[in-house]
Write a protein that holds these residues in place. Structure first.
Motif, PDB file in Angstrom:
ATOM      1  N   UNK A  13       0.803  -1.212   0.000  1.00  0.00           N
ATOM      2  CA  UNK A  13       0.000   0.000   0.000  1.00  0.00           C
ATOM      3  C   UNK A  13       0.834   1.258   0.000  1.00  0.00           C
ATOM      4  N   UNK A  14       2.128   1.169   0.187  1.00  0.00           N
ATOM      5  CA  UNK A  14       2.929   2.379   0.283  1.00  0.00           C
ATOM      6  C   UNK A  14       3.144   3.040  -1.072  1.00  0.00           C
ATOM      7  N   UNK A  15       3.031   2.281  -2.171  1.00  0.00           N
ATOM      8  CA  UNK A  15       3.202   2.841  -3.504  1.00  0.00           C
ATOM      9  C   UNK A  15       1.914   2.852  -4.298  1.00  0.00           C
ATOM     10  N   UNK A 224       2.510  15.770   3.546  1.00  0.00           N
ATOM     11  CA  UNK A 224       3.125  14.442   3.560  1.00  0.00           C
ATOM     12  C   UNK A 224       3.845  14.184   4.881  1.00  0.00           C
ATOM     13  N   UNK A 225       4.502  15.200   5.417  1.00  0.00           N
ATOM     14  CA  UNK A 225       5.205  15.034   6.685  1.00  0.00           C
ATOM     15  C   UNK A 225       4.229  14.751   7.821  1.00  0.00           C
ATOM     16  N   UNK A 226       3.119  15.488   7.867  1.00  0.00           N
ATOM     17  CA  UNK A 226       2.130  15.271   8.925  1.00  0.00           C
ATOM     18  C   UNK A 226       1.511  13.883   8.801  1.00  0.00           C
ATOM     19  N   UNK A 363      -4.242  12.824  -3.304  1.00  0.00           N
ATOM     20  CA  UNK A 363      -4.667  11.957  -2.205  1.00  0.00           C
ATOM     21  C   UNK A 363      -3.886  10.646  -2.194  1.00  0.00           C
ATOM     22  N   UNK A 364      -3.565  10.131  -3.373  1.00  0.00           N
ATOM     23  CA  UNK A 364      -2.798   8.897  -3.422  1.00  0.00           C
ATOM     24  C   UNK A 364      -1.391   9.065  -2.868  1.00  0.00           C
ATOM     25  N   UNK A 365      -0.742  10.180  -3.215  1.00  0.00           N
ATOM     26  CA  UNK A 365       0.607  10.430  -2.702  1.00  0.00           C
ATOM     27  C   UNK A 365       0.580  10.603  -1.190  1.00  0.00           C
TER      28      UNK A 365
END
Length: 413
Positions: A13-15, A224-226, A363-365
């Motif tokens: 799920x990470x990619x 992305x960091x949060x 949203x995917x990223x």
């Protein structure tokens, strides 16, 4: 809680959220990725049900994780296109609440069915839910197709207009011709001498690519960091908390599973958090930063849970509940921030995002970042507790959240 369905299956799920987000932006009908995801879930569940070799079990989990990522990303994009900006936050809150309700009740129902109905009972329930899900995906109405249908002109009206234009060409009206000529003359006089007709498209912006435009905004990096950091914080407890209550309180496996309920229950407040975002959109960054700042003392105070006493048990449950409240009030503003960021980029770069925009890709990223955190969290939490202890783990997880609150105040709009 942040929507954990895609990331609950680890590496696949990470990619896949970023990949399926790009595909969703390109595909005209969302039923295609939806039905593909449901079919992959069915195949993965069947492999887990009937396989007897560990390799097939791993393949089944990979299929389930990738399918969950596809369905989650496409569903978020569908919500963005369906609901207006003044109701998007509340819709995201209901989505998050439903996700957490499913991930919480699923293991409990599975354990009860396995204990009283045998091995195949949980799988019968799973296949039944997959069948219902498949039917709902088929009958779903894509708002993109509905809007395009509403914008089309009736064919008869179009023919009448064409006939009228042809009639005017053959039988020009002197008054209309005079107005048309004066309008063209005014356009020529009002233009500067070095004026050139703007191109129909902006090829340079298109060549830049969606990824480059998304990551040209500092808001994307903060989002992305949060996502990554909150995922690390939450999933750290997945590996540490059961062992901690076993060693400290002597709890059995049933109690070790029930200790997660205080962390999940506060997610019923997610729609309230979304309503606040919709009602006061200008306060979105303050709501997010407040939730991050409030989580810091909650995590630090977990160091005071040390003894096998009723006071420490109540304190642990209360702190877990407060942590759940902080995270529940954090997700809707973050989700709406993604949509707002994409709208701002599209406004500043017209024509750069071709058909379908790039909402699903964004949203995917972001969910890929959350999935990466769900991989890192259990290892990091377990490592810190084994090497430095429970107290050190709590404040180590708390400090980055406080730093993230400052970043949210600086970069969110």
């Amino acid at each position: 809680m942040f929507s954990q369905t895609p990331s609950a299956h680890g590496f696949p799920s990470s990619l896949s959220p970023a990949i399926c987000g790009y595909i969703t932006d390109r595909v005209q009908k969302r039923q295609i990725p939806f039905l593909t995801g449901v079919a992959a879930v069915a195949v993965g569940t069947a492999l887990l049900c009937e396989s007897t070799h560990v390799a097939w079990w791993i393949i089944g989990r990979i299929l389930q994780g990738a399918a969950a990522a596809i369905i989650w990303t496409t569903g978020m994009n569908l919500l963005v296109d369906t609901f207006a900006n003044d109701s998007l936050g509340q819709a995201m809150g209901y989505s998050s609440m439903a996700t957490v309700a499913g991930t919480t009740t699923g293991p409990l129902l599975g354990g009860v069915l396995y204990e009283h109905g045998g091995y195949y009972a949980p799988f019968i329930l799973a296949f039944g839910l997959i069948g219902v899900d498949f039917f709902l995906r088929v009958v779903i109405i894509d708002p993109r197709g509905r809007k395009s249908t509403e914008n089309e002109e009736p064919r008869g009206h179009g023919r009448d207009r064409n006939a009228e234009e042809k009639h005017n060409d053959h039988h020009p009206n002197p008054l209309q011709e005079e107005k048309r000529a004066s309008s063209k003359a005014w356009d020529r006089l009002s233009r500067p001498s070095n004026y050139d007709e703007p191109p129909a498209e902006q090829p340079a912006a298109r060549r830049a690519g969606k990824f480059r435009l998304l990551f040209s905004s500092p808001r994307m990096f903060v989002i992305l960091w949060v996502y990554f950091l909150v995922s690390v914080t939450v999933t750290s407890f997945d590996s540490v908390l059961p062992l901690f209550v076993r060693d400290t309180f002597g709890w059995t496996q049933t109690a070790q599973g029930l200790i997660f309920i205080p962390l999940m229950v506060p997610n019923i407040l997610d729609p309230v958090s979304g309503y606040l975002v919709d009602r006061w959109p200008a306060c979105r960054r303050f709501q997010s930063s407040t939730a991050l700042f409030a989580a810091v003392p909650v995590l630090v105070c977990m160091r005071y849970v040390t003894d096998n006493s009723m006071r420490d048990k109540v304190l642990l449950c209360a702190l877990l509940m407060l942590l759940g409240v902080c995270i529940g009030f954090l997700e809707p503003p973050i989700m709406v921030e993604i949509s707002s960021m994409v709208e701002d980029l599209e406004a500043r770069n017209p024509g750069a995002f071709d058909r379908g925009g790039t909402t699903a890709l964004a949203y995917g990223i972001s969910n890929s970042a959350f999935a990466a955190g769900s991989i890192t969290g259990p290892f990091l939490g377990g490592f810190i507790r084994d090497r430095c202890g429970w107290a050190t783990m709590s404040w180590t997880l708390a400090m980055p959240l406080g730093i993230s609150g400052v970043l949210v105040l600086l970069f969110f709009r």
